[in-house]
Design an enzyme around this catalytic site. Sequence first.
Site, PDB file in Angstrom:
ATOM      1  CD  GLU A   1     -54.655 -22.719 -15.835  1.00 45.93           C
ATOM      2  OE1 GLU A   1     -53.498 -23.180 -15.770  1.00 45.93           O
ATOM      3  OE2 GLU A   1     -55.009 -21.879 -16.668  1.00 45.93           O
TER       4      GLU A   1
ATOM      5  N   GLY B   1     -48.613 -28.943 -17.281  1.00 48.39           N
ATOM      6  CA  GLY B   1     -48.472 -27.586 -17.806  1.00 48.39           C
ATOM      7  C   GLY B   1     -49.700 -26.697 -17.731  1.00 48.39           C
TER       8      GLY B   1
ATOM      9  CE1 TYR C   1     -46.006 -27.233 -24.334  1.00 47.62           C
ATOM     10  CE2 TYR C   1     -44.430 -26.042 -25.676  1.00 47.62           C
ATOM     11  CZ  TYR C   1     -45.524 -26.054 -24.835  1.00 47.62           C
ATOM     12  OH  TYR C   1     -46.128 -24.863 -24.514  1.00 47.62           O
TER      13      TYR C   1
ATOM     14  CE  LYS D   1     -44.848 -26.853 -21.534  1.00 42.63           C
ATOM     15  NZ  LYS D   1     -46.066 -26.822 -20.756  1.00 42.63           N
TER      16      LYS D   1
END
Length: 316
Positions: free
Chosen positions: A202, A199, A144, A174
């Site tokens: 937007e 991740g 992550y 991620k």
Amino acid sequence: MDSPVGKKLTGLVAATFTPLTPQGEINLPVIGLYIDYLLEHQGVRNVFVNGTTGEGMSLTVEERKKLAEEWCGKGKGRLEQVIIHVGCMSLKDSQDLARHAARAGADGIAVVSPSVFKPSDAGVLRQFLQEVAAAAPDLAFYYYHIPALTGVNLLARDVLEGIEKQIPSFRGLKFSGSDLMDFGQCVSYCPSDWSILYGMDEQLLAALVMGANGAVGSTYNYLGRKANSILSAFEKGDLTRARTLQFEVQDGISYAVKLGFDVAVNKSLMSEVSGLDLGPPRLPLRPCPQPRAVSIAQRLREGPATGPIPRQNTDG
Ligand SMILES: CC(=O)N[C@H](C=O)[C@@H](O)[C@H](O)[C@H](O)CO
Ligand SMILES: CC(=O)C(=O)O
């Protein structure tokens, strides 16, 4: 199962919020309803539990275990994949949570970099990840990457270097950062059975162009339908449609950012949109003022209140 550590993770993954009671205790009975909501109202079939959005770092190890059990138990046969985030400041706690996730029936685990004592280079972070992964060698393992939050400004691509040799269960990452060059280099490094999940909700579309297999994010809790439409428009090659939808997401997020947007506000927004009672955040997050969540929810539903004012034709 196509590989020893399970099926490739694709599509949307909701980074779940942690339901708390008004007194601030974990509120497990909400989780079954939460799963119903994601499946029925958002078309989201994967979850990422106890991460940033879930205030994982603010929970005790014991609470994280109970939450993992509830998500895995209630998700069984309904959700496609339940990924449990097991990153902690302490390697030992992370290993404990990794072993526990395996027993609880998780489909995979993810680990963020420790961030108080920051790894001084990619090699030592890989070593940390390796020691956590070794505690649950049969579970798919994801790194992550969220440099803005951890302050660990390593390139994800450097973290991946040779990782498959150190972590046989490694299945992807991620990537919660805006550096699309680093992201592209990760995609280009990864074998096709790994999953590269983006991740930053937007700018999902940009990551799809760069080769993302899916996305993990907080907004997929309440904008899953729209994000699923972005994925399908992209797959059909309809970039105009995909862009229009992405711009709608950007409008909602930038509106929220202008009013003040953090995990607490995001959590209230989810309660407002879904009708689930997720309760307050935990300190040090400050509870969200209710009108703010209501106003953001309205913006998401209705878009900008007014378009440009039509111009009068005065010159003819
Ligand atoms: C810091 C943070 O929470 N990032 C989330 C996942 O990584 C995102 O899903 C964002 O919440 C989202 O992109 C809105 O900015
Ligand atoms: C967004 C995400 O993955 C998290 O909240 O951990």
